[in-house]
Structure formats: C-alpha cells, structure tokens
Design an enzyme around this catalytic site. Structure first.
Site, PDB file in Angstrom:
ATOM      1  N   ARG A 226     149.625  72.665  63.601  1.00  0.00           N
ATOM      2  CA  ARG A 226     148.537  73.531  63.158  1.00  0.00           C
ATOM      3  C   ARG A 226     147.590  72.713  62.277  1.00  0.00           C
ATOM      4  O   ARG A 226     148.018  71.854  61.502  1.00  0.00           O
ATOM      5  CB  ARG A 226     149.076  74.715  62.338  1.00  0.00           C
ATOM      6  CG  ARG A 226     149.680  75.826  63.179  1.00  0.00           C
ATOM      7  CD  ARG A 226     148.610  76.598  63.981  1.00  0.00           C
ATOM      8  NE  ARG A 226     149.194  77.658  64.799  1.00  0.00           N
ATOM      9  CZ  ARG A 226     149.559  77.537  66.073  1.00  0.00           C
ATOM     10  NH1 ARG A 226     149.400  76.395  66.700  1.00  0.00           N
ATOM     11  NH2 ARG A 226     150.048  78.568  66.735  1.00  0.00           N
ATOM     12  N   HIS A 274     142.886  72.658  71.393  1.00  0.00           N
ATOM     13  CA  HIS A 274     144.083  73.509  71.208  1.00  0.00           C
ATOM     14  C   HIS A 274     144.622  73.976  72.563  1.00  0.00           C
ATOM     15  O   HIS A 274     144.810  75.176  72.798  1.00  0.00           O
ATOM     16  CB  HIS A 274     143.782  74.717  70.300  1.00  0.00           C
ATOM     17  CG  HIS A 274     145.040  75.368  69.775  1.00  0.00           C
ATOM     18  ND1 HIS A 274     145.109  76.018  68.577  1.00  0.00           N
ATOM     19  CD2 HIS A 274     146.291  75.451  70.297  1.00  0.00           C
ATOM     20  CE1 HIS A 274     146.338  76.481  68.381  1.00  0.00           C
ATOM     21  NE2 HIS A 274     147.081  76.143  69.428  1.00  0.00           N
TER      22      HIS A 274
END
Ligand SMILES: NC(=O)c1ccc[n+]([C@@H]2O[C@H](COP(=O)([O-])OP(=O)(O)OC[C@H]3O[C@@H](n4cnc5c(N)ncnc54)[C@H](OP(=O)(O)O)[C@@H]3O)[C@@H](O)[C@H]2O)c1
Length: 311
Positions: A226, A274
C-alpha cells in the site's frame, strides 16, 4: 433460506461475480449497489471501496467480504459498526498474479533492465556481467499469503531471501525476522526490497528516510503493498541521490497517481497503476459461498480480519 448478497464495486464486473457465485448456488439473491430495495434481506456484502453511507442503509448486515486482500479502505468508513465481521478473500488466482508481478520486477531489477533500457535508448552496448541470483539478497516485508507465495517463487529462481513479519515466522529457505530490530536487519541486507505489507497504523509511514538510508547503496525497491507505507518525499530523495537505484511502484498515497506527481517522470521509477493483482471471481467464489453458508448456519467465518490488528 435463500442467501442474499449485495455487490458494491465500481472496479469489478458484477456479472462475472454473479455468474461465478450462481454457478455454485443457482438461487442466490445477488444484488448490485445501489439496488438495496428490501434492504432488510441483505445480510452480507461483497465490496471494494464501497460508497460511504452504504452500510447505514443495511440494518441486518452481518458480514462484509472485501473483494481482495487489503482491507484498509473498509476501515475508512466511519459508519462501520465496531462489531461487524469483516472477511477478505484469500484467492489462489490473486496470489499467483502477485507472485508473478514480484518475480517479474525482481528479475528486472536483478538483470539491470532500467540500465539496459537507458543504454539502448542511446544505442550504447553496455555489457553488464550477469550475477548469479544466489548473490542477490531479496528482502520481503510481509510474509502473509502474498509474501509467502512470492518467497516460494523467488526461492525457485535462486534468490537469497530475507523476510519480515509482525509475529516471528519460519519459512523454508527464508531468513525470517520480526520486530523493530528484525526490520533493521532485513533492510540492511536487501539488495532488492519488496513490500507486501497491509496498511495499518503500524505500517503507515514505515518506510521513511531512515529506512531507505539503512538499505545498501544502489538497492532497488518494489512496492505492491500500500502506498501510505512509504513516505514518498523520502523515497524521491533517496532516488535523486542514487542511494536507491530504482523503484517499482504499484501503489501510491493518492490513487490515481496525480499527473503532476514526480514519480511519473522520474527516470528511476517504474509506475504500474495498482494492477499487480486482482481477486478472480471463479477461484474466489467457493470461499464467498462458504462464508454465506456459515452465516446461514451460525458457524464461524473463514478469512476473518482481525480488526484490532487492522488486517
Ligand atoms: N498491489 C496489488 O494489486 C495488491 C493486491 C493484493 C494485495 N495487496 C496488498 O498486499 C497486502 C498483503 O496481503 P496478504 O494477503 O499477504 O496479507 P496477510 O496474509 O494478512 O499478510 C500480511 C503480512 O504482513 C505482516 N504484517 C502486518 N503488520 C505488520 C507490522 N506492523 N509489522 C510487520 N509485519 C506486519 C503480517 O505479519 P504476521 O505474519 O505476523 O501476521 C503478515 O506476514 C494486502 O494487505 C494489500 O494491501 C496489493
């Protein structure tokens, strides 16, 4: 009783999930947000970045299943009842995708692909003598489902492996560490550092200037965990100075990564949007149905998130 589940994700295809789940339970009542008519029927929700305000509309919600591994977005919802069970997917398809992503970029760093690309752009024959994988130390932050699968694949490719987790783990072929001292040991021995940590209060801003300084000069960094685990300004400074030779980043503090962000144009950064891995409907459907059956029968759920740990 016919199970009822509400699907809420603008990133995933509801039809794929409906078909995969109905292949197992043809009578499944599958609704797609914002269709919450007879909201009292809905006891389970399958979500990715669900809209704020949704949970408040569901008086009988007992289970939220995250459409993936990282659950931090769910906890961004201030309306989430403290005792609501949150589960996640542990999907073999997603696991295979992430370990392939990690292996792809570890190999690219090990084989100096950014340097070779630069040389090719200048029509320059830059002979770089290959180094055996066993002489390249790869540190893995996070030894969960995704970290372990990545370690297994990297081990087969011959890399020397170090790993770090919250609790002490034992993994064949990996020098495992935990705790604050363990992190320092892994950082200082990582020629390539791979982050597969969940985002929790203890992993936020974990990789800062001091952490990057601890890594060997010329190390590479790969983040598929993350974005907010990294202090991005500190990473940019480490890249500008050359202390970190290259970073491969799939996750960012702000997503989509803003057009003016320095990462886009930085010669020592590879950006991926992502998309290292997503949960696959077909391979995940059995565990979603399993949890719906457990809900119906009052049995304990699987893949439950420890809300106190945040992952
Ligand atoms: N880029 C993408 O496309 C993508 C896709 C899927 C997932 N992800 C990210 O990858 C993360 C990991 O997924 P997973 O399925 O492997 O999760 P997981 O099975 O829950 O494993 C998490 C690992 O991180 C360790 N950890 C957690 N907090 C820590 C801390 N404070 N200090 C040290 N270690 C800590 C855990 O330690 P213990 O072993 O001691 O519990 C565990 O080894 C997800 O949370 C998500 O953010 C990204």
């Amino acid at each position: 009783v016919n199970p009822c589940i509400l699907f809420a994700s603008v990133y995933d295809k509801p039809d794929e999930w409906r078909d995969a789940l109905r292949a197992l339970v043809p009578s499944l009542d599958f609704r797609v947000y914002p269709d919450v008519q007879q909201a009292e029927d809905i006891e389970a929700a399958l979500v990715w970045r669900h809209p704020l305000g949704m949970v408040k509309q569901l008086p009988n919600l007992k289970l939220v299943i995250n459409l993936g591994a990282g659950v931090n977005h769910i906890f961004d919802d201030p309306d989430l009842p403290p005792d609501l069970t949150v589960a996640r997917l542990v999907d073999p398809g997603q696991t295979a995708q992430i370990s392939a992503y990690v292996a792809q970029h570890v190999l690219a760093m090990h084989r100096q692909m950014p340097e070779l690309r630069r040389a090719q752009n200048e029509s320059r024959w830059n002979y770089i003598h290959p180094m055996p994988a066993s002489e390249c130390r790869v540190g893995l932050l996070g030894l969960g489902n995704l970290g372990r699968a990545s370690a297994e694949l990297l081990g087969r490719l011959g890399f020397s492996l170090f790993g770090w987790s919250r609790t002490q783990r034992e993994l064949a072929g990996v020098s495992c560490h935990s705790g604050v001292d363990g992190l320092q040991q892994v950082l200082s021995q990582s020629d390539i550092l791979v982050c597969l940590l969940p985002l929790t209060p203890s992993t936020t801003d974990l990789l800062d200037a001091r952490a990057f300084a601890r890594m060997p000069k010329g190390a590479a960094f790969i983040n598929a965990g993350r974005g907010a685990t990294v202090v991005e300004g500190d990473l940019l400074a480490a890249l500008d100075s050359g202390h970190i030779r290259h970073a491969v980043l799939d996750v960012f503090r702000q997503e989509p990564l803003p057009a003016e962000h320095r990462f886009w144009q930085h010669p020592a950064v590879t950006v991926t949007p992502h998309n290292a891995a997503v949960a696959e409907a077909r391979s995940s459907a059995p565990q979603v149905i399993d949890n719906l059956m457990r809900l119906r029968d009052g049995r304990p759920f699987i893949n439950v998130v420890d809300r106190s740990a945040g992952y």
